[in-house]
Design an enzyme around this catalytic site. Structure first.
Site, short mmCIF file in Angstrom:
data_model
loop_
_atom_site.label_atom_id
_atom_site.label_comp_id
_atom_site.label_asym_id
_atom_site.label_seq_id
_atom_site.Cartn_x
_atom_site.Cartn_y
_atom_site.Cartn_z
N SER A 177 -0.78 0.48 1.68
CA SER A 177 -1.62 -0.78 2.33
C SER A 177 -1.61 -0.75 3.83
CB SER A 177 -1.26 -1.73 1.67
OG SER A 177 -2.27 -3.01 2.07
N THR A 178 -0.91 -1.62 4.56
CA THR A 178 -1.06 -2.14 5.90
C THR A 178 -0.20 -0.69 6.44
OG1 THR A 178 -0.93 -4.26 5.17
CG2 THR A 178 -0.50 -3.68 7.62
N HIS A 203 -5.25 0.51 0.26
CA HIS A 203 -6.16 -0.58 0.44
C HIS A 203 -7.03 -0.59 1.32
CE1 HIS A 203 -2.48 -2.91 -2.07
NE2 HIS A 203 -3.52 -2.06 -2.76
N MET A 296 1.83 -4.36 2.72
CA MET A 296 2.21 -6.03 2.43
C MET A 296 2.30 -6.28 0.82
SD MET A 296 3.23 -8.77 4.11
CE MET A 296 2.90 -10.51 3.87
N ASP A 299 1.94 -4.44 -4.79
CA ASP A 299 1.07 -3.76 -5.79
C ASP A 299 1.66 -2.42 -5.58
OD1 ASP A 299 -1.02 -2.87 -7.15
OD2 ASP A 299 -2.18 -2.23 -5.25
#
Length: 358
Positions: A177-178, A203, A296, A299
């Site tokens: 993600s991030t 993401h 973050m 997930d």
């Protein structure tokens, strides 16, 4: 907890007004200024530097990407891009992510006020994630040495899938993600054309994943593209889950395919890493390896545990090389990771796994 000081830079007065109202509702966030373009922003930043900047891309006098590059050169600061959901916006946003932006919040061309109010949770979450970013890791690591080729989720995943005990095909599943766009670029650029087949959840909103995949395809030796329904998982190819859809692994004889499906948000995400990892655990078992990278939230943590329990090799990125040590931290806490590796070690680990399986 320290209040996150935010600056909004957007040429739309409505966007500035609504974003400021949404963010100020969160007790952990304080909007210290909302300005119409980067030149005004630089004047304000000379007085008080923000912890996070929410930045539009297309603005008069100076565009957002140029401003972003100036910030990163002077004082690297977490930046959340607020971009329109268009093909042109996607291309420009990819440039911003490459220049050091942390994440993306999309906005439509019409109905801005209602959209931002509806997306309040996503916006505040993006700002909070950005505030935790290790900006020293947002700069692309020193180019990875090319790995040498060797010669010679319950309401989404069907319960009937099962793993083969042995197959000639193997799968690498990656979730991030991030900070993941930079991490994936580093990893995939290092892989040779005989790498194992790779499936990825990053993401990212719809439209942006296709542009991201195209960009990677242009700079990597392996093929990279946005996944389509029933694409085969092939050696030397990476498939990226399309934004706004889940991607699952499916077995077909001795081959693996991906299924692109709609469905509910899982862990507030679509695509979800847990959906990919859990389907990989069911369909590939010992024939897979899972990597959970910077990001973050949690997930993918439980999905990686499922993979581990099914006999797959599992790896979490270490804290020192993460932009945000959230997803890997949760996976490690669950006992889901067989190994903890730095970003620099991951390309070699992918190919080591491939050589072991030959």
């Amino acid at each position: 907890m320290k209040t996150i000081k935010v600056m909004i830079v957007d040429d739309s007065a409505i966007v500035r007004q609504v974003l400021q109202a949404v963010l100020n509702k969160d007790p952990c966030i304080e909007v210290i200024s909302a300005v119409s373009d980067p030149l005004f922003a630089m004047t304000r930043m000379a007085i008080q530097w923000p912890d996070v900047i929410v930045l539009d891309i297309e603005m008069p006098r100076m565009d957002g990407v140029t401003f972003l590059k100036k910030i990163m050169a002077k004082r690297p600061t977490p930046v959340v891009i607020c971009s329109t959901l268009t093909d042109k916006g996607a291309e420009t946003t990819m440039q911003a992510l490459s220049a050091g932006a942390v994440s993306i919040v999309t906005k439509p061309k019409i109905g801005l006020k209602n959209f931002i109010q509806d997306a309040a949770n996503d916006i505040t979450s993006a700002v909070k994630a950005a505030a935790k970013a290790n900006m020293s890791n947002m700069r692309m690591p020193r180019a990875a040495v090319k790995v040498r080729e060797k010669h010679g989720v319950e309401n989404v995943i069907p319960s009937g899938a099962s793993a083969m005990s042995k197959t000639t095909e193997h799968v690498v599943a990656i979730g991030t993600s991030t900070g993941g766009t930079q991490a994936l670029e580093f990893i995939l650029k290092a892989l040779p054309t005989n790498s194992p087949g790779i499936v990825i959840v990053q993401h990212m909103p719809e439209k942006f994943t296709a542009t991201f995949a195209e960009r990677l395809n242009n700079i990597c030796d392996i093929r990279v593209r946005e996944a389509r329904h029933h694409d085969r998982v092939l050696s030397g190819q990476a498939l990226i889950a399309p934004g706004g859809k889940h991607m699952m692994l499916k077995r077909s004889g001795a081959q693996y395919l991906v299924e692109i499906i709609d469905g509910p948000l899982v862990n507030r995400h679509k695509p979800s890493v847990d959906v990919l990892f859990r389907s990989t655990a069911k369909c590939a078992g010992k024939n897979a390896v899972g990597f959970i990278l910077t990001g973050m939230g949690d997930d993918g943590a439980r999905g990686l545990k499922d993979m581990c329990d099914a006999g797959a090799s599992t790896v979490a990125q270490d804290e020192q090389s993460c932009v945000v040590f959230g997803m890997p931290k949760e996976a490690i806490a669950l006992g889901a990771a067989n190994k903890i590796l730095s970003l620099n070690q991951i390309p070699q680990e992918i190919m080591r796994y491939a050589y072991l399986k030959i």
